[in-house]
Design an enzyme around this catalytic site. Structure first.
Site, short mmCIF file in Angstrom:
data_model
loop_
_atom_site.label_atom_id
_atom_site.label_comp_id
_atom_site.label_asym_id
_atom_site.label_seq_id
_atom_site.Cartn_x
_atom_site.Cartn_y
_atom_site.Cartn_z
N HIS A 36 0.82 -1.21 0.00
CA HIS A 36 0.00 0.00 0.00
C HIS A 36 0.86 1.26 0.00
O HIS A 36 0.55 2.24 -0.67
CB HIS A 36 -0.97 -0.01 1.19
CG HIS A 36 -2.13 -0.94 1.00
ND1 HIS A 36 -2.05 -2.28 1.26
CD2 HIS A 36 -3.39 -0.73 0.52
CE1 HIS A 36 -3.22 -2.85 0.97
NE2 HIS A 36 -4.05 -1.93 0.52
N LYS A 124 -9.29 -8.47 7.68
CA LYS A 124 -9.80 -8.76 9.02
C LYS A 124 -10.03 -7.44 9.75
O LYS A 124 -9.19 -6.56 9.68
CB LYS A 124 -8.74 -9.59 9.75
CG LYS A 124 -9.00 -9.85 11.21
CD LYS A 124 -7.93 -10.73 11.81
CE LYS A 124 -6.80 -9.95 12.42
NZ LYS A 124 -5.89 -10.73 13.24
#
Lengths: 219, 327
Positions: A36, A124
């Site tokens: 990212h 998650k």
């Protein structure tokens, strides 16, 4: 249980509702913190995420049979990253591949969704309101994988078709190309602005208040 | 001999990482039965149970975060099961892939590829209450259980693996807490625990287990709270900790005892009430909503100085990996 498979079309993704259990089949790519950051810093995407899935995961992969051939799967739309190709990729076996916590990618994800054409993000713990808005705008869902279920998810990876940015990021942070079968999860944030995480947080807070104000002496 | 011992410890590490204790599995199965068919909660719990079965069958880590390794070694084994022996076992288990390379130097960021460093693994030498023979409140001691440290009379080694996701969720309150309206009594303790459950949501990989310490200093609080995670979920009602700790704590405060039998009853009741109240919040497995948010709550207490009143909560994820072997 709804089954979805790669390529994930906008129509299929928009049909999913928060709370729906899904099984994912086909190509997914892993990407976590370094990926990212690399994207935010202007790095060229190593694979084509159009109608694809991004999995927040740092798998444990072991080399099985070193092979000096490209390990691309047939018809795989991946592009080599700057300075790295799939050349020399060896055969890998996944030992454990559970999800990692997604909140760390909040600052990057809206831009990633807008630019990459990704349709499914698997992780998650959920993501923030800005990401939820980007999902609604561009047609993308967040699938909650079960934290800790590393062995089962490793088992659902049928082929490791390749890996990108392995040298640059290391094995845990690299972009792995997994071909999965019946990868289980629950749509926790849908493309209509619903987030189960936000809802459960709110409803549990509402249930907590009366417990706090009750005069009932516990113990 | 030394090699046999190390192999035995390697086997302990592998088994701990790849299979959950029976009491935790039992609690997970019971939770799965309670949820509605087809609900998110039911899907999550089924995934968890399938994962556990597969990992056990393969002998592979059931969760990729093989966590912080903490060994509790019977004091009588101090000369045999030394930190050096434990490090050898950990390094070997890591090399064989039973553990992830999971140990990072906090200053340089470099990885200790064998999971061994100063302070890693964590090793505590402990004196079982049965051996020490004091501070034991007989009526409240549960019956001995096979496979748990408490019930074993032979010197044993217990290992617990705790992952980072759950450790990040642990927290400590200081009473009184004006925000919560929590005072320095058990009602205040209750508010801290329920607030923690609501704040943690499913982020620590629910359904989890809480180890709670009422009192103590800050460091003792975390240590004792974590120790409560060693207690089986299905033990018969008692708030008694499993064993006494020696070391700095004992040197400062004398033998660490929980108190009298009456306190144990009180704590036992508190545990039950907290568990049922927490499960009314509807947070559910992985925080997606559902009936089971916690599998268990285990509470102990330690004396405090008049100025301090800490409530410390150690959060353990559903992957509560603990195991004991007799050496």
């Amino acid at each position: 249980m709804t089954k979805i498979s790669y390529p994930f079309t906008e129509k299929a993704v928009r049909a999913l509702k928060a709370g729906e259990a899904v099984e994912i089949t086909g190509r997914i790519y892993t990407g976590r913190d370094k990926f990212h950051k690399f994207f935010a810093d202007g790095g060229e995407l190593p694979v084509d995420f159009t109608d694809g899935a991004l999995y927040h995961c740092g798998p444990v992969c072991v080399n099985v049979v070193p092979r000096c051939v490209p390990a691309r799967g047939a018809g795989q739309p991946s592009l080599p990253a700057a300075g790295e190709t799939h050349r020399g990729t060896e055969e890998w076996r996944v030992v454990s591949a559970g999800p990692t916590t997604s909140v760390r990618e909040n600052p990057y994800e809206p831009a990633f969704i807008a630019k990459s054409g990704v349709r499914v993000i698997i992780g998650k713990g959920g993501m923030d309101a800005a990401t939820l808005a980007a999902m609604k705008k561009h047609g993308c869902v967040y699938v909650q994988a079960v934290g800790g279920a590393g062995a089962l998810y490793a088992d659902s990876v049928k082929t490791v078709a390749g890996v990108s940015l392995l040298k640059a990021f290391g094995a845990a942070e690299a972009v792995w190309h997994f071909d999965v079968e019946n990868f289980r999860g629950v749509v926790a944030m849908d493309a209509h602005g619903r987030s189960l995480f936000a809802e459960v947080e709110k409803s549990s807070g509402a249930k907590l208040s009366p417990l706090f104000t009750s005069t009932r002496q516990k113990s | 001999m030394a090699n046999a011992l190390i192999e035995k410890l390697v086997a302990l590490i592998r088994e701990t990482a790849s299979s959950l204790p029976d009491d935790v599995l039992k609690a997970l199965r019971a939770a799965a039965r309670k949820e509605e068919k087809g609900s998110s909660a039911a899907v999550v719990l089924k995934t968890i149970l399938d994962n556990c079965a597969l990992a056990k069958k393969q002998g592979t880590p059931l969760c990729q975060d093989t966590g912080t390794l903490t060994f509790f070694v019977d004091e009588r084994l101090r000369r045999k099961v030394t930190p050096a022996v434990l490090k050898k076992a950990v390094a070997l288990a890591t090399a064989r892939g039973y553990l992830r390379k999971n140990c990072i130097d906090s200053v340089t960021g470099k990885s200790y590829d064998d999971n061994c460093a100063e302070g890693a693994p964590v090793v505590h030498y402990t004196v079982p209450r049965a051996v020490l023979g004091r501070g034991v409140s007989k009526p409240s001691l549960p019956a001995p259980r096979a496979g748990t440290h408490r019930g074993t009379e032979s010197p044993a080694v217990t290992l617990i693996l705790k992952g980072g996701g759950s450790e990040n969720m642990s927290r400590q309150y200081s009473l009184p807490d004006a925000m919560l309206g929590a005072g320095r009594d058990l009602a205040g303790v209750r508010k801290c625990v329920l607030d923690a459950v609501q704040k943690i949501q499913g982020y620590g990989c629910a359904p989890g287990i809480l180890g709670v310490c009422i009192g103590g200093d800050r460091a003792t609080g975390y240590e004792v709270a974590k120790e409560q995670l060693l207690r089986p979920l299905d033990e018969k009602g008692s708030g008694m900790p499993r064993q006494e700790c020696r070391g700095p704590v004992a040197m400062v405060g004398g033998p660490v005892v929980v108190g009298e039998a009456g306190d144990a009853t009180l704590l036992s009741r508190l545990e039950k009430n907290l568990l049922s109240e927490a499960n009314t919040l509807g947070i559910g497995p992985m925080g997606l909503g559902g009936k089971t948010t916690l599998l268990g709550v285990k509470v102990a207490s330690r004396p405090r100085v008049p100025a301090s009143f800490f409530v410390t909560i150690a959060y353990m994820c559903w992957a509560c990996r603990r195991r004991t072997i007799v050496v």
